[in-house]
Design an enzyme around this catalytic site. Structure first.
Site, PDB file in Angstrom:
ATOM      1  N   GLU A  26      -1.571   7.342  16.068  1.00 53.06           N
ATOM      2  CA  GLU A  26      -0.968   6.019  15.982  1.00 53.06           C
ATOM      3  C   GLU A  26      -0.267   5.606  17.280  1.00 53.06           C
ATOM      4  O   GLU A  26       0.110   4.452  17.445  1.00 53.06           O
ATOM      5  CB  GLU A  26       0.032   5.956  14.833  1.00 53.06           C
ATOM      6  CG  GLU A  26       1.301   6.743  15.040  1.00 53.06           C
ATOM      7  CD  GLU A  26       2.294   6.513  13.908  1.00 53.06           C
ATOM      8  OE1 GLU A  26       3.405   6.054  14.200  1.00 53.06           O
ATOM      9  OE2 GLU A  26       1.947   6.783  12.740  1.00 53.06           O
ATOM     10  N   GLU A  82     -12.577  -1.329  -1.948  1.00 54.92           N
ATOM     11  CA  GLU A  82     -12.665  -1.766  -3.341  1.00 54.92           C
ATOM     12  C   GLU A  82     -13.280  -3.155  -3.496  1.00 54.92           C
ATOM     13  O   GLU A  82     -13.658  -3.538  -4.611  1.00 54.92           O
ATOM     14  CB  GLU A  82     -11.272  -1.742  -3.968  1.00 54.92           C
ATOM     15  CG  GLU A  82     -10.755  -0.320  -4.211  1.00 54.92           C
ATOM     16  CD  GLU A  82      -9.367  -0.297  -4.819  1.00 54.92           C
ATOM     17  OE1 GLU A  82      -8.647  -1.300  -4.708  1.00 54.92           O
ATOM     18  OE2 GLU A  82      -9.011   0.742  -5.411  1.00 54.92           O
TER      19      GLU A  82
END
Length: 268
Positions: A110, A79
């Site tokens: 992960e 963004e």
């Protein structure tokens, strides 16, 4: 360490609640999150200052995380270019499992303690950059390994976690530990923890962008004009900042292609 993020919810028998009760109770829990973030503003300040200094000198900021935490990092990074008109490589979000993991969980991604550093090296990361690990639990191996290798290579490290005294925070030179308590659905850190991380990321990147001069007054003068709404917003900013009537403001924006440049042109 005590994993508060894994503690039992303060609410029981959720399936017996009415829709209204579920929503009200979630909202009640959500209201506690801004207060928890407020408590760690001094920690956010320290990280924001060092990131600003590094980026003013030409460095970049990298977010690394897995699951919800990784997605939030990618979201915040993605963004910044449209909002502040910065290059896409100024703030980079990296998620365990790669871009596929943004939409679909990648099993055990992960748990690889070495992969984050491999991912970071693809960007030729160096001492001028900053790595911020995002992990609600504070125990994600992917993040721990990435921060550890960054430290070994004299790269500034920070983190955003939701438990105190975590391994991730122990690796970070500038840890942010925002403890929001048990989740409404036990262990569902996409809820309060994710909200807290999003708030901190908003604060961190926005503060850095302001410090880098990407906001003028209180306006996004460098935003990318990628749709009609943003173009119209740009015209209004020019009108408000310069007193130029709408047709002339639109003409200026069309000519210069940038709110900042259009405003600067009227000052000459």
């Amino acid at each position: 360490m005590e994993r508060i993020t894994e503690k039992d919810s303060n609410y029981s028998n959720l399936e017996t609640m009415s829709v209204k009760e579920i929503l009200e109770n979630i909202n009640r829990e959500d209201k506690t999150v801004p207060n928890a973030v407020e408590q760690v503003i001094p920690q956010i300040e320290k990280l924001a200052e060092i990131v600003s200094d590094k980026m003013k000198a030409g460095g970049r900021m990298f977010y690394i995380g897995a699951g919800t935490s990784g997605r939030l990092g990618v979201l915040d990074a993605s963004e910044c270019p449209p909002t502040f008109g910065v290059p896409f490589d100024w703030i980079v979000g990296i998620i365990a499992g790669g871009d596929t993991a943004i939409r679909k969980a990648v099993e055990f991604a992960e748990d690889d303690i070495n992969q984050a550093w491999i991912d970071l090296k693809e960007y030729d990361i160096d001492e001028g950059d900053v790595v911020v690990g995002i992990a609600a639990s504070g125990t994600t191996p992917y993040v721990i390994g990435g921060l550890r290798k960054a430290n070994e290579n004299n790269i500034i490290t920070g983190c955003i976690v939701c438990n105190s005294g975590s391994p991730v925070a122990a690796e970070a030179k500038y840890p942010i530990e925002v403890v929001v308590g048990p989740e409404f659905v036990t262990g569902s850190t996409r809820m309060k923890s994710g909200t807290a991380q999003k708030l901190v990321l908003n604060m961190l990147s926005t503060c850095v962008m302001i410090r880098l001069g990407r906001v003028q007054g209180n306006k996004m003068v460098d935003m990318q004009l990628t749709n009609k709404k943003l173009y119209e917003r740009g015209v209004k900013i020019i009108m408000n900042e310069t007193g130029t009537p709408e047709p002339a403001a639109a003409e200026l924006l069309q000519k210069h292609g940038s709110v900042r440049k259009a405003i600067e042109a009227t000052a000459k």
